[in-house]
Scaffold this active site. Structure first.
Site, PDB file in Angstrom:
ATOM      1  N   GLY A 147      22.739  58.647  27.640  1.00  0.00           N
ATOM      2  CA  GLY A 147      21.332  58.809  27.293  1.00  0.00           C
ATOM      3  C   GLY A 147      20.504  57.684  27.890  1.00  0.00           C
ATOM      4  N   CYS A 192      24.394  50.751  24.263  1.00  0.00           N
ATOM      5  CA  CYS A 192      23.096  50.963  24.914  1.00  0.00           C
ATOM      6  C   CYS A 192      23.158  50.337  26.294  1.00  0.00           C
ATOM      7  CB  CYS A 192      22.003  50.302  24.081  1.00  0.00           C
ATOM      8  SG  CYS A 192      20.354  50.522  24.755  1.00  0.00           S
ATOM      9  N   LEU A 193      22.652  51.059  27.300  1.00  0.00           N
ATOM     10  CA  LEU A 193      22.690  50.527  28.668  1.00  0.00           C
ATOM     11  C   LEU A 193      21.849  49.250  28.789  1.00  0.00           C
ATOM     12  CD1 LEU A 193      22.474  53.824  30.757  1.00  0.00           C
ATOM     13  CD2 LEU A 193      24.495  52.413  30.299  1.00  0.00           C
ATOM     14  N   HIS A 200      18.758  57.697  18.755  1.00  0.00           N
ATOM     15  CA  HIS A 200      18.848  56.425  19.477  1.00  0.00           C
ATOM     16  C   HIS A 200      17.772  56.358  20.575  1.00  0.00           C
ATOM     17  CE1 HIS A 200      21.442  53.224  21.624  1.00  0.00           C
ATOM     18  NE2 HIS A 200      20.494  53.527  22.490  1.00  0.00           N
ATOM     19  N   GLU A 201      17.658  57.452  21.352  1.00  0.00           N
ATOM     20  CA  GLU A 201      16.705  57.449  22.478  1.00  0.00           C
ATOM     21  C   GLU A 201      15.262  57.513  21.989  1.00  0.00           C
ATOM     22  OE1 GLU A 201      17.928  56.544  25.145  1.00  0.00           O
ATOM     23  OE2 GLU A 201      20.015  57.022  24.691  1.00  0.00           O
TER      24      GLU A 201
END
Ligand code: NI
Length: 172
Positions: free
Chosen positions: A46, A94-95, A136-137
Site C-alpha cells: 500500500g 510502512c514504507l 493504514h493508508e
C-alpha cells in the site's frame, strides 16, 4: 512512468493533511502509475501519495502475493463511512518507516467510499488485510502513521531511532 523517492520518517511532510482531488485527470493517472511503480519496486502492498511527497488524497493498494497475478487497486478521495465494533490485529509496517513492524489493533471491517481512476464513485466493504491496509493508508492522508496507534513509549523510541538515522545521513 517513473520511480519516485519515498519520504521517510521523521520528514514533516508525512504529518501534513492531504487535499482532495477535484478532478481525476491525466495528471492524477500519471501520478497513480508512478505510485504503483514505486510501491511494486519497494516492495510494498500500500502507498499513499503523501509518501512520495504529493499531499493529495490518493491511495494505491495491491495485496497479491509474490507469484500471483497483480491486483492493483486505486482509491481517490477514500473515506471510511462505517467501521465495525469488532477489532482485529495485524502486524503492520510502512514504507516510510522501513524495517519496523508492530501489531496494531483496528476495526476488523470497514466500508470505504472512493473514486476510481476514471473519477467514478464506488463503495467497498472490506475485511481482513484489505480493511487494515485501507485504514493504514487513509490515516496517511490525515498525517497519521501506524506508530500513532502504539504506546507513547514505543512511538517515541522509533521516532528517536529514525531521527538519529536522518542526522547521520545528513552528516555524510
Ligand atoms: Ni504506511
Amino acid at each position: 512512468m517513473a520511480l519516485r523517492p519515498i519520504i521517510i520518517l521523521p520528514d514533516p511532510v508525512l504529518r501534513e493533511k492531504s487535499t482532495p482531488i477535484v478532478r481525476v485527470d491525466d495528471d492524477v493517472r500519471a501520478l497513480v502509475a508512478d505510485m504503483f511503480e514505486t510501491m511494486y519496486d519497494a516492495p510494498g502492498i500500500g502507498l499513499a501519495a503523501v509518501q512520495v511527497g504529493i499531499t493529495k488524497r490518493i491511495v494505491t493498494i495491491d495485496l497479491a502475493r509474490e507469484g500471483e497475478e497483480k491486483k492493483p487497486m486505486v482509491f481517490v478521495n477514500p473515506e471510511i463511512v462505517w467501521s465495525s465494533d469488532e477489532q482485529s490485529t495485524y502486524e503492520e509496517g510502512c514504507l516510510s518507516i522501513p524495517q519496523y513492524y508492530e501489531e496494531v489493533e483496528r476495526p476488523a471491517k470497514v466500508r470505504v467510499r472512493y473514486q476510481d481512476e476514471k473519477g467514478e464513485a464506488h463503495e467497498l466493504e472490506a475485511d481482513g488485510l484489505l480493511a487494515t491496509c485501507l485504514q493504514h493508508e487513509i490515516d496517511h492522508l490525515e498525517g497519521k502513521l501506524f506508530i500513532d496507534h502504539l504506546s507513547k513509549l514505543k512511538r517515541d523510541r522509533v521516532i528517536k531511532k529514525f531521527q538519529k538515522q536522518a542526522k547521520r545521513e545528513h552528516e555524510f
